[in-house]
Write an enzyme that holds these catalytic residues in place. Structure first.
Site, PDB file in Angstrom:
ATOM      1  N   CYS A  81      35.228  96.556  35.210  1.00  0.00           N
ATOM      2  CA  CYS A  81      36.603  97.025  35.077  1.00  0.00           C
ATOM      3  C   CYS A  81      36.846  97.622  33.684  1.00  0.00           C
ATOM      4  O   CYS A  81      36.289  98.664  33.378  1.00  0.00           O
ATOM      5  CB  CYS A  81      37.559  95.878  35.404  1.00  0.00           C
ATOM      6  SG  CYS A  81      39.206  96.443  35.809  1.00  0.00           S
ATOM      7  N   TYR A  82      37.621  96.974  32.812  1.00  0.00           N
ATOM      8  CA  TYR A  82      37.827  97.506  31.461  1.00  0.00           C
ATOM      9  C   TYR A  82      36.480  97.744  30.769  1.00  0.00           C
ATOM     10  O   TYR A  82      36.303  98.738  30.054  1.00  0.00           O
ATOM     11  CB  TYR A  82      38.675  96.513  30.652  1.00  0.00           C
ATOM     12  CG  TYR A  82      39.024  96.973  29.249  1.00  0.00           C
ATOM     13  CD1 TYR A  82      40.045  97.882  29.039  1.00  0.00           C
ATOM     14  CD2 TYR A  82      38.320  96.493  28.146  1.00  0.00           C
ATOM     15  CE1 TYR A  82      40.366  98.312  27.757  1.00  0.00           C
ATOM     16  CE2 TYR A  82      38.636  96.913  26.854  1.00  0.00           C
ATOM     17  CZ  TYR A  82      39.660  97.820  26.665  1.00  0.00           C
ATOM     18  OH  TYR A  82      39.980  98.232  25.407  1.00  0.00           O
ATOM     19  N   GLU A 171      32.987  88.756  40.026  1.00  0.00           N
ATOM     20  CA  GLU A 171      33.007  87.332  39.674  1.00  0.00           C
ATOM     21  C   GLU A 171      33.988  86.508  40.499  1.00  0.00           C
ATOM     22  O   GLU A 171      33.929  85.289  40.497  1.00  0.00           O
ATOM     23  CB  GLU A 171      33.303  87.171  38.166  1.00  0.00           C
ATOM     24  CG  GLU A 171      34.702  87.586  37.705  1.00  0.00           C
ATOM     25  CD  GLU A 171      34.857  89.087  37.418  1.00  0.00           C
ATOM     26  OE1 GLU A 171      34.093  89.877  37.987  1.00  0.00           O
ATOM     27  OE2 GLU A 171      35.763  89.452  36.645  1.00  0.00           O
TER      28      GLU A 171
END
Ligand code: XMP
Length: 513
Positions: A81-82, A171
């Site tokens: 993501c980021y 995760e």
């Protein structure tokens, strides 16, 4: 252990989960804040680096940046993501802010089935997205690996440098193949050996304790819970008779708890144990006190004074053991976490008195609760002990709403023991992470054998939770609740009514005080 996967924390609420998933896969991993110095990362001998998600936008002023040491380590990198957006930004790709957040399940299609990241995984699969900004142009050298209807680059990779990015979160449990994906990164791409098992954890812990403590003596406060017990047994293995445990019976423990601590440690584990019966001291200090935080303060102070008194009698002891766990360490050092508003003071009975001047030994400092349990079983602690539900430091005092007396503690202890026995009998004690009885400060009318009664009310509380930060009430089988209620009103004289708490946390908390 000579290998690790380092997770760089950019402030995602899921960062800790990445570490947990890798540990579950038998791979040692640690979380470092994004501003950690290179030496700290190097000391862990990383075989791979994972960049977590985070709440910021990569272009926002002051947004956390990719640490220079990540590239300098020359190991595979996975950005989530980021973390993926940072990789793209640093390598000449484009990230575009989007008004529409993509939040929730998405279906991705894997275009490059020969990518080791998706090896042995289905070509289309459900994943969990949670992002605002999105990658709109791949950096040179990277190619797309998977896409979803809303994300043309749900996964990307540079297979020569072994840098990868995922727009979704592998995760979380909502990505069913996520753990295998992380396993592919660790084993196939980083080439780790794995082998992070309870036996290895124990061997390493013993070695570390011996190095730290040398020929000195150690004391350890036992609470009756699993953490302090596992810490004590590990230290006992490392330093033998130079460990002394101190157990303070506050008179506010669960039924049979004091006896169990004393027999297990003295008779089965042969660890020297000083047991202090301080029930009267605690009860008189608590007399007339109804306010929850006042109870906590009084119990905390009293405990420290008694502990100090006993420790002093042992002479020159340099080390004090504590059962601090990894999530506590992460919470206190994590990057960019807001300090949450104080709801209650969760002091740990057995905590370090400020003026005691002993050094801490914390053998569980890098372990999660499930690892502590596995280690406890491996060390031979009784399974009933290892699987016991957490119990707050102030004990029954915060489950007796209103002032605490000996009689009320007895009433609650008996009701609670019945609840525990019925959960065990039905085999559902592991279906709930914490279950207990609470004694309410009201009386209610009942009828027993044609007579009116006016007696106490017991509330039953049982929750399902992963981390105790949020929780849902347990849907216990009706028969368990029915049998428990029946037995409590029949067997506990002061009680004529039982209620079941059906609030989640938030808005309630797990304990009532
Ligand atoms: P709450 O009630 O805040 O509880 O939802 C979350 C978890 O913390 C435990 N708890 C405590 N533990 N000292 C402790 O050591 C305390 O004062 C304390 N208060 C709550 C609670 O049992 C649950 O597991």
């Amino acid at each position: 252990m000579t290998e690790a996967i380092v997770i760089v924390d950019f402030g995602s609420q899921y960062s800790q989960l990445i570490v947990r998933r890798l540990r579950e896969l038998g791979v040692y991993s640690e979380l470092l804040p994004f501003h950690a110095p290179a030496e700290q990362a190097k000391a862990l001998n990383p075989r791979g680096i994972i960049l977590s998600g985070g709440p910021a936008s990569v272009y926002a002023p002051g947004a956390p940046q990719l640490p220079a040491w990540v590239a300098a380590m020359h190991v595979p990198v996975l950005g989530i993501c980021y973390g993926m957006q940072l990789i793209a930004q640093a390598h000449g790709g484009a990230v575009t802010p989007s008004d529409e957040r993509e939040f929730g399940p998405a279906d991705i299609v894997v275009e490059h089935s020969d990518s080791p990241l998706f090896a042995a995984l289905p070509a289309s699969q459900r994943v969990w997205m949670s992002h605002g900004d999105a990658l709109t142009r791949l950096p040179p050298g990277f190619h797309p690996i998977a896409h979803s209807p809303n994300s043309p680059y749900a996964a990307m990779g540079d297979e020569t440098r072994h840098w990868y990015g995922l727009q979704f979160h592998p995760e979380v449990n909502h990505t069913p193949h996520g753990k295998e994906l992380l396993g592919n990164f660790a084993y196939r791409i980083c080439g780790v050996q794995g082998g992070w098992t309870p036996e290895v954890i124990i061997d390493q812990a013993i070695e570390r304790i011996q190095t730290q403590v040398g020929s000195e003596r150690v004391i350890c406060g036992l609470s009756g819970g699993v953490d302090s017990a596992v810490a004590a047994v590990l230290i006992g293995r490392a330093v033998g008779e130079r460990l002394t445990c101190i157990f303070v019976d506050t008179g506010l423990l669960r039924q049979g708890e004091a006896e169990q601590v004393i027999t297990t440690f003295r008779d089965h584990l042969h660890i020297p144990l000083i047991a202090v019966n301080a029930a009267e001291e605690f009860l008189s200090a608590l007399e007339g006190i109804a306010e929850p935080e006042a109870k906590r303060r009084i119990i905390g102070e009293k405990f420290v004074r008694i502990f100090e008194r006993e420790a002093k009698q042992l002479g020159d002891v340099r080390f004090l053991a504590q059962g601090t766990l990894y999530p506590d360490v992460i919470e206190s050092t994590a990057a960019d976490r807001n300090v949450a508003a104080k709801i209650k003071t969760h002091h740990n009975v057995g905590g370090l008195p400020a003026d005691m001047q002993m050094q801490l030994v914390e053998p569980l400092r890098y372990l999660f609760k499930d690892e502590v349990r596995a280690v406890g079983l491996e060390l031979g602690l009784p399974p009933e002990w290892v699987w016991r539900h957490p119990f707050p430091g102030p004990g029954l005092a915060v489950r007796i709403i209103g002032p605490v007396t000996y009689e009320r503690a007895e009433t609650l202890r008996r009701a609670d023991a019945i609840f525990q026995a019925e959960l065990r009998r039905a085999g559902v004690e592991r279906a709930t992470q914490q279950a207990f009885a609470v004694l309410l400060p009201i009386q209610s009318v009942g009828v027993m054998g044609d007579f009116r009664t006016y007696a106490d009310v017991i509330a039953l509380r049982a929750v399902t939770t992963e981390d105790f930060m949020t929780a849902d009430w347990s849907r216990l089988p009706d028969e368990v609740l029915q049998r428990t209620a029946n037995r409590i009103v029949n067997e506990v004289p002061a009680v004529n009514r039982v209620v079941y708490d059906i609030t989640s946390k938030p808005p309630a908390t797990i304990e009532w005080e």
